[in-house]
Design a protein around this motif. Structure first.
Motif, mmCIF file in Angstrom:
data_model
loop_
_atom_site.group_PDB
_atom_site.id
_atom_site.type_symbol
_atom_site.label_atom_id
_atom_site.label_comp_id
_atom_site.label_asym_id
_atom_site.label_seq_id
_atom_site.Cartn_x
_atom_site.Cartn_y
_atom_site.Cartn_z
ATOM 1 N N UNK A 44 0.832 -1.206 0.000
ATOM 2 C CA UNK A 44 0.000 0.000 0.000
ATOM 3 C C UNK A 44 0.865 1.253 0.000
ATOM 4 N N UNK A 45 1.932 1.238 0.805
ATOM 5 C CA UNK A 45 2.827 2.404 0.855
ATOM 6 C C UNK A 45 3.447 2.658 -0.517
ATOM 7 N N UNK A 46 3.947 1.594 -1.141
ATOM 8 C CA UNK A 46 4.602 1.773 -2.446
ATOM 9 C C UNK A 46 3.603 2.269 -3.494
ATOM 10 N N UNK A 47 2.400 1.639 -3.501
ATOM 11 C CA UNK A 47 1.419 2.033 -4.517
ATOM 12 C C UNK A 47 0.997 3.483 -4.337
ATOM 13 N N UNK A 48 0.744 3.886 -3.091
ATOM 14 C CA UNK A 48 0.296 5.261 -2.853
ATOM 15 C C UNK A 48 1.432 6.259 -3.054
ATOM 16 N N UNK A 49 2.637 5.884 -2.635
ATOM 17 C CA UNK A 49 3.762 6.812 -2.786
ATOM 18 C C UNK A 49 4.101 7.017 -4.257
ATOM 19 N N UNK A 50 4.191 5.902 -4.997
ATOM 20 C CA UNK A 50 4.565 6.023 -6.416
ATOM 21 C C UNK A 50 3.500 6.787 -7.185
ATOM 22 N N UNK A 51 2.227 6.406 -6.990
ATOM 23 C CA UNK A 51 1.166 7.105 -7.710
ATOM 24 C C UNK A 51 1.031 8.547 -7.227
ATOM 25 N N UNK A 52 1.400 8.797 -5.967
ATOM 26 C CA UNK A 52 1.337 10.158 -5.443
ATOM 27 C C UNK A 52 2.358 11.088 -6.058
ATOM 28 N N UNK A 53 3.372 10.534 -6.748
ATOM 29 C CA UNK A 53 4.359 11.374 -7.418
ATOM 30 C C UNK A 53 3.781 12.064 -8.646
ATOM 31 N N UNK A 54 2.643 11.555 -9.124
ATOM 32 C CA UNK A 54 2.089 12.089 -10.373
ATOM 33 C C UNK A 54 1.658 13.545 -10.215
ATOM 34 N N UNK A 55 0.904 13.827 -9.149
ATOM 35 C CA UNK A 55 0.357 15.174 -9.004
ATOM 36 C C UNK A 55 1.433 16.247 -8.839
ATOM 37 N N UNK A 56 2.415 16.090 -7.952
ATOM 38 C CA UNK A 56 3.462 17.136 -7.886
ATOM 39 C C UNK A 56 4.238 17.264 -9.187
#
Length: 634
Positions: free
Chosen positions: A287-299
């Motif tokens: 969950x951490x990896x999926x949210x962290x990696x996908x969270x890089x998209x917006x910034x």
């Protein structure tokens, strides 16, 4: 019943997947609570495009809502993109009134433009609300249909499917994954549609104002797509792992909850906790990896958007200085530039929700694609009159192709006979009954009911002729009366009470404050284990089927109650064919025929006295229970 089936199944079944539910499971490698999770991977080859296309295909039945949402979205976006142009015209009206040659601000025109802006934004708001309602209705109907299809699919799956799947994993697919899919679609669909329409509308307005500035703004699009694609490609496998790990964790929790007493008795709390920690840690990491990696998209998108803003502002300022654009046009264009970047960032930021939704959809579709049991024959046969004549004709069956279990078994059971099936663990006793009920299909041979091949009957028609009392008493949430009448929908209250009296349920029910209206939970924790068993026996008594199957039906009651139940069962079995699976040989002494099974074959057949005189397998089993000490048993 389930425990018996587990004993009889070959260990090879475990090699495919961990087992759950009634049916063969085989030994658990490693031992200990939670060991069934070993090697149970739910990760599959990723097919994002195929799963997304299939998910979109489920929107087809709701195309009227989809079209309505699209039209409302077009209307809302059109109003939204007109607003900045009108504001730009208002800016030009003010600038023209104050710059030389100053002619004064035309407040009437400015007021009209401002009112037009307010009107179009209000219209956009109303249309957006209506679109949201259409989308909500569409998504709920799609998910409703998906839940219905999933439930229907579960009813069509063979017992072998549940043998090879952890119970928590199946539950996770039909609950967690569907819930996640619903929430993700609900949150993203309307926004994605609006964002895509906004991109098109804004782009059109940008080219109308300044093709050069529009081309500059478009430079960032392929960069945004490239960045989103690269990040999404890294995030998607983590979402698949996240939901697969969720299923495994749920499976472990479900096992530990249902087996809490056993875990405590054997002192395996620490091992259960370690197993939980392992699955929980795996879920945390995924969950951490999926949210962290996908969270890089917006910034990343915001960074690209800011670069685009700087380019537009600089070039736009130069165009104003050269007299090619007015200040109002540049102001409107900058607003459009922000509006153009915003939906791109929104679509990119929703990538994690989309990836999570597709990962869940892929798991649901895997369930929907699972091989179903063979369809019922059309047209189906049915005995003219069901008297209870059962024939096994050269029957062969194996759970695993290369491991025979029952080979060439033939047997004839006359109507009204009570047939007891005994034998050591793994002999094939419950398998024989499962084949009779068509829980599994034969590899070869035939089973006939009153001369009709059961394979030529519908499963519902066949099973209507049977009543079962299992070793594990099963009750559902409802009143005691409802549980007793479960197999007889038209039963009156008097008939329910009569069945309860015949099976000694009435005695303890009348001590309860609400009597037959006492509400039980689905675990039946309101009554004792023996009382639960009595209720299931009363259920079979009331249904009065032509053929009875009793799987250690008295194993959970005390000796005195066992005697009373045996008397009630004697009355219930009268005139009906009965198959009794027994370990306690004292309960089947009065059986018409006793079948002794070993390794899937009937090695002895006869009544109690005859089999004892033969001094064979039955005599050894009998002596092991009543005569010899434990250390003398072979």
């Amino acid at each position: 019943m389930s425990s018996e089936i587990q004993e009889e199944s070959p260990a090879g079944v475990q090699e495919k997947a961990p087992a759950r539910g009634p049916g063969p499971t085989g030994p658990r490698p490693g031992g200990g609570p939670g060991a069934f999770m070993a090697g149970a991977s739910t990760e599959k080859a990723l097919d994002f495009t195929g799963s997304a296309r299939r998910l979109l295909g489920r929107l087809a039945p709701q195309k009227h809502l989809l079209i309505g949402a699209m039209l409302l979205g077009i209307g809302s976006v059109t109003c939204s993109v007109i607003g900045p142009k009108l504001l730009g015209d208002a800016t030009d009206a003010i600038v023209d009134g104050v710059l030389p040659p100053a002619t004064g601000i035309d407040f009437g025109r400015v007021g009209d433009l401002v009112m037009q802006v307010l009107a179009v934004y209000l219209a956009a708001f109303v249309l957006s609300l209506a679109q949201g309602r259409f989308v909500a209705a569409m998504v709920q109907k799609v998910i409703f249909a998906l839940r219905a299809d999933t439930q229907s699919k579960l009813a069509r799956l063979p017992l072998s499917y549940f043998d090879q799947q952890p119970r928590g994993e199946v539950l996770s697919r039909v609950t967690n994954d569907i819930d996640n899919l619903q929430q993700s679609i609900q949150q993203t669909f309307s926004q994605i549609v609006t964002s895509l329409l906004t991109i098109i509308g804004v782009l059109a307005m940008m080219f109308w104002i300044s093709p050069l500035l529009a081309l500059i703004a478009l430079v960032t699009v392929p960069v945004s797509v490239l960045v989103t694609g690269l990040i999404g490609k890294q995030a998607q496998p983590q979402f698949v792992k996240q939901w697969g790990t969720t299923g495994r964790l749920n499976g472990h929790i479900e096992e530990m909850y249902t087996g809490h007493a056993l875990v405590s008795v054997f002192g395996r709390q620490d091992e259960a906790r370690r197993t939980f920690d392992e699955h929980n840690e795996a879920l945390f990491q995924a969950t951490f990896r999926s949210q962290f990696i996908s969270g890089l998209i917006q910034p990343s998108m915001m960074f690209i958007s800011n670069i685009n803003y700087v380019l537009v502002a600089v070039v736009g300022g130069i165009r104003v200085a050269n007299g090619h654009l007015s200040i109002g046009e540049v102001t409107a264009f900058i607003t459009y530039s922000r509006q153009f970047s915003q939906p791109l960032a929104q679509v990119a930021s929703m990538a994690n929700l989309l990836q999570s939704a597709i990962a869940s959809a892929e798991r649901i579709f895997a369930l929907l694609d699972a091989q179903e049991q063979d369809p019922d024959p059309v047209p189906a046969d049915h005995p003219e009159k069901v008297s209870g004549l059962v024939e096994f004709d050269n029957v062969s069956f194996r759970y695993v192709d290369d491991r025979p279990l029952i080979e060439g078994l033939s047997l004839r059971v006359e109507p009204g006979q009570t047939v007891a099936i005994v034998g050591p663990t793994g002999a094939g006793k419950t398998t024989l009954v499962n084949l009779l009920m068509r829980f599994y299909e034969l590899n070869s041979g035939h089973i006939r009911l009153d001369g009709v091949d059961t394979a030529r009957m519908t499963r519902d028609d066949l099973r209507e002729q049977f009543g079962m009392v299992l070793q594990d008493a099963w009750l559902f949430g409802g009143t005691i009366a409802d549980n007793i009448a479960y197999g007889a929908d038209e039963a009156t209250h008097d008939e329910i009470v009569a069945a309860a009296q015949a099976t000694h349920v009435d005695t303890f029910v009348r001590t309860l404050p609400a009597g037959y209206d006492t509400v039980l939970d689905d675990e039946g924790s309101d009554v004792s284990a023996g009382e639960r068993q009595l209720i299931t026996i009363a259920r079979a008594f009331l249904a009065r089927p032509q053929i009875l199957i009793l799987d250690e039906a008295t194993s959970s009651v005390d000796t005195r109650t066992e005697v009373l139940i045996q008397q009630a069962m004697g009355s219930l079995r009268r005139g009906r064919t009965s198959f009794v699976i027994a370990h306690r040989l004292s309960t089947i002494r009065d059986a018409d025929v006793i079948l002794v099974m070993e390794s899937g074959s009937i090695v002895e057949q006869g009544n109690h006295e005859t089999l004892l005189e033969q001094q064979g397998a039955y005599a050894r089993l009998y002596a092991a229970q009543f005569a010899q000490p434990v250390d003398a048993i072979e």
